[in-house]
Design an enzyme around this catalytic site. Structure first.
Site, mmCIF file in Angstrom:
data_model
loop_
_atom_site.group_PDB
_atom_site.id
_atom_site.type_symbol
_atom_site.label_atom_id
_atom_site.label_comp_id
_atom_site.label_asym_id
_atom_site.label_seq_id
_atom_site.Cartn_x
_atom_site.Cartn_y
_atom_site.Cartn_z
ATOM 1 N N TYR A 155 0.851 -1.197 0.000
ATOM 2 C CA TYR A 155 0.000 0.000 0.000
ATOM 3 C C TYR A 155 0.889 1.250 0.000
ATOM 4 O O TYR A 155 0.532 2.297 -0.523
ATOM 5 C CB TYR A 155 -0.971 -0.030 1.188
ATOM 6 C CG TYR A 155 -2.170 0.874 1.000
ATOM 7 C CD1 TYR A 155 -3.068 0.670 -0.040
ATOM 8 C CD2 TYR A 155 -2.397 1.953 1.862
ATOM 9 C CE1 TYR A 155 -4.155 1.512 -0.230
ATOM 10 C CE2 TYR A 155 -3.488 2.791 1.687
ATOM 11 C CZ TYR A 155 -4.360 2.560 0.642
ATOM 12 O OH TYR A 155 -5.435 3.392 0.463
ATOM 13 N N LYS A 162 -3.002 8.706 2.653
ATOM 14 C CA LYS A 162 -4.263 8.601 3.406
ATOM 15 C C LYS A 162 -4.109 9.196 4.812
ATOM 16 O O LYS A 162 -5.064 9.770 5.348
ATOM 17 C CB LYS A 162 -4.733 7.143 3.491
ATOM 18 C CG LYS A 162 -5.181 6.551 2.169
ATOM 19 C CD LYS A 162 -6.286 7.344 1.493
ATOM 20 C CE LYS A 162 -6.894 6.624 0.306
ATOM 21 N NZ LYS A 162 -7.759 7.505 -0.509
HETATM 22 P P1 NAD Z 1 -11.568 3.994 -8.837
HETATM 23 O O1 NAD Z 1 -10.361 3.671 -9.658
HETATM 24 O O2 NAD Z 1 -12.880 3.583 -9.362
HETATM 25 O O3 NAD Z 1 -11.612 5.545 -8.475
HETATM 26 C C1 NAD Z 1 -10.475 6.341 -8.365
HETATM 27 C C2 NAD Z 1 -10.816 7.621 -9.074
HETATM 28 O O4 NAD Z 1 -9.779 8.591 -8.908
HETATM 29 C C3 NAD Z 1 -11.002 7.408 -10.592
HETATM 30 O O5 NAD Z 1 -12.281 7.862 -10.971
HETATM 31 C C4 NAD Z 1 -9.935 8.315 -11.191
HETATM 32 O O6 NAD Z 1 -10.333 8.888 -12.421
HETATM 33 C C5 NAD Z 1 -9.793 9.359 -10.088
HETATM 34 N N1 NAD Z 1 -8.569 10.148 -10.236
HETATM 35 C C6 NAD Z 1 -7.283 9.729 -10.138
HETATM 36 N N2 NAD Z 1 -6.452 10.766 -10.416
HETATM 37 C C7 NAD Z 1 -7.257 11.851 -10.659
HETATM 38 C C8 NAD Z 1 -7.008 13.196 -11.018
HETATM 39 N N3 NAD Z 1 -5.751 13.675 -11.216
HETATM 40 N N4 NAD Z 1 -8.069 14.029 -11.196
HETATM 41 C C9 NAD Z 1 -9.335 13.590 -11.040
HETATM 42 N N5 NAD Z 1 -9.630 12.309 -10.705
HETATM 43 C C10 NAD Z 1 -8.594 11.460 -10.537
HETATM 44 O O7 NAD Z 1 -11.270 3.289 -7.428
HETATM 45 P P2 NAD Z 1 -12.037 3.408 -6.013
HETATM 46 O O8 NAD Z 1 -11.583 2.221 -5.249
HETATM 47 O O9 NAD Z 1 -13.457 3.676 -6.223
HETATM 48 O O10 NAD Z 1 -11.331 4.670 -5.346
HETATM 49 C C11 NAD Z 1 -12.054 5.770 -4.816
HETATM 50 C C12 NAD Z 1 -11.479 6.209 -3.486
HETATM 51 O O11 NAD Z 1 -11.750 5.193 -2.515
HETATM 52 C C13 NAD Z 1 -9.971 6.404 -3.469
HETATM 53 O O12 NAD Z 1 -9.667 7.524 -2.642
HETATM 54 C C14 NAD Z 1 -9.475 5.132 -2.826
HETATM 55 O O13 NAD Z 1 -8.222 5.284 -2.210
HETATM 56 C C15 NAD Z 1 -10.572 4.948 -1.786
HETATM 57 N N6 NAD Z 1 -10.635 3.619 -1.179
HETATM 58 C C16 NAD Z 1 -10.762 2.512 -1.956
HETATM 59 C C17 NAD Z 1 -10.823 1.255 -1.335
HETATM 60 C C18 NAD Z 1 -10.945 0.018 -2.172
HETATM 61 O O14 NAD Z 1 -10.693 -1.079 -1.645
HETATM 62 N N7 NAD Z 1 -11.338 0.095 -3.427
HETATM 63 C C19 NAD Z 1 -10.776 1.145 0.057
HETATM 64 C C20 NAD Z 1 -10.664 2.307 0.825
HETATM 65 C C21 NAD Z 1 -10.597 3.536 0.195
#
Ligand code: NAD
Length: 255
Positions: A155, A162
């Protein structure tokens, strides 16, 4: 619960995105929404998804592009006449920073990860605040992970980002509270999305949560959506600056 409210959602890339789970839940509760997409590559997917929710519109916004961020908030203000809800569901780290040992993290990778994944919340909150003030206050919601606090293999710099993001939540909550703007984070258990697939060993993380978490199962984006409805609604009117876990209870376990 959100009838008459307006929301701006950052972070939909496809139907698996947590932001899409949140968008569906907010719209289901009555909110009128705008969705941003990062780049043309995902424009069509996001447009197709947004079209399934009546009254929504989409617009391009890369959070590293200040002009696009300005245009986004100008358009939202024109269309909605203010804003009630901001969803920040964005993270990025260069691939090599998630593959190599953490100690190898370059300055460039560190800067990019923190810029996109943490600073962007500060920037978007600053732009949202005047629009929220027009509505007498608002709710800002971001997405985080337990890797901010504990070490999960690979990670890496995303954990550092985070930790910074969660600290930003507290400082923003303090700054914006007097304007009746609340700022909270949802800490999600592992969900199989595009971003999650860039973490090596992600399937093992999911499996581990299923084995040891109190609820013995993984988290679904729709469950994050329901927590977001609570944080966006009047039910949470006295809640700000918190990291709310939606992770099958995994975070309480020692072993
Ligand atoms: P995802 O890939 O669907 O979403 C990530 C998004 O970030 C994408 O839509 C991407 O276009 C956007 N992004 C990245 N760089 C960018 C930029 N420069 N400008 C605008 N947008 C940008 O994946 P996700 O898992 O839905 O992630 C969403 C959030 O949830 C993130 O912050 C991730 O760290 C967090 N999260 C995810 C998990 C998991 O297990 N999937 C767990 C905890 C937290």
């Amino acid at each position: 619960m959100l009838e008459g409210k307006t929301g701006l959602v950052f972070g939909v890339a496809n139907r698996r995105s947590i932001a899409w789970g949140i968008g569906q839940a907010l719209a289901g509760a009555g909110a009128r929404l705008a969705f941003t997409y990062q780049e043309d590559r995902v424009k069509e997917f996001v447009n197709d998804l947004a079209a399934t929710l009546p009254g929504t519109f989409t617009l391009p916004c890369d959070v590293l592009n200040d002009a696009q961020v300005d245009e986004t908030f100008e358009r939202v203000d024109r269309e909605f006449g203010g804003l009630d809800i901001l969803v920040h569901s964005i993270a990025f780290a260069p691939r090599e920073a998630l593959e190599n040992p953490f100690v190898e993290t370059t300055r460039d990778a560190f800067r990019t990860a923190l810029d996109v994944s943490a600073y962007s919340l500060v920037h978007l909150a600053r732009k949202a605040a005047p629009l929220m003030e027009k509505r007498g206050g608002g709710s800002i919601i971001t997405m985080t992970y337990l890797g901010s606090d504990r070490v999960f293999p690979k990670y890496n710099v995303m954990g550092v980002a985070k930790a910074a993001l969660e600290s930003c939540v507290r400082y923003l909550a303090s700054d914006l509270g007097p304007r009746n703007i609340r700022v909270n984070a949802i800490s999600a258990g592992p969900i199989r999305t595009l971003a999650a697939r860039s973490i090596q060993g992600f399937p093992r993380m999911e499996e581990h949560v299923r084995e040891v978490s109190p609820l013995r199962r993984n988290t679904e984006a729709a469950e994050i959506g329901d927590v977001a409805v609570f944080l966006a609604s009047n039910l949470s009117r006295n809640v700000t600056g918190v990291v709310l876990f939606c992770d099958s209870g995994y975070h309480v376990m020692g072993m």
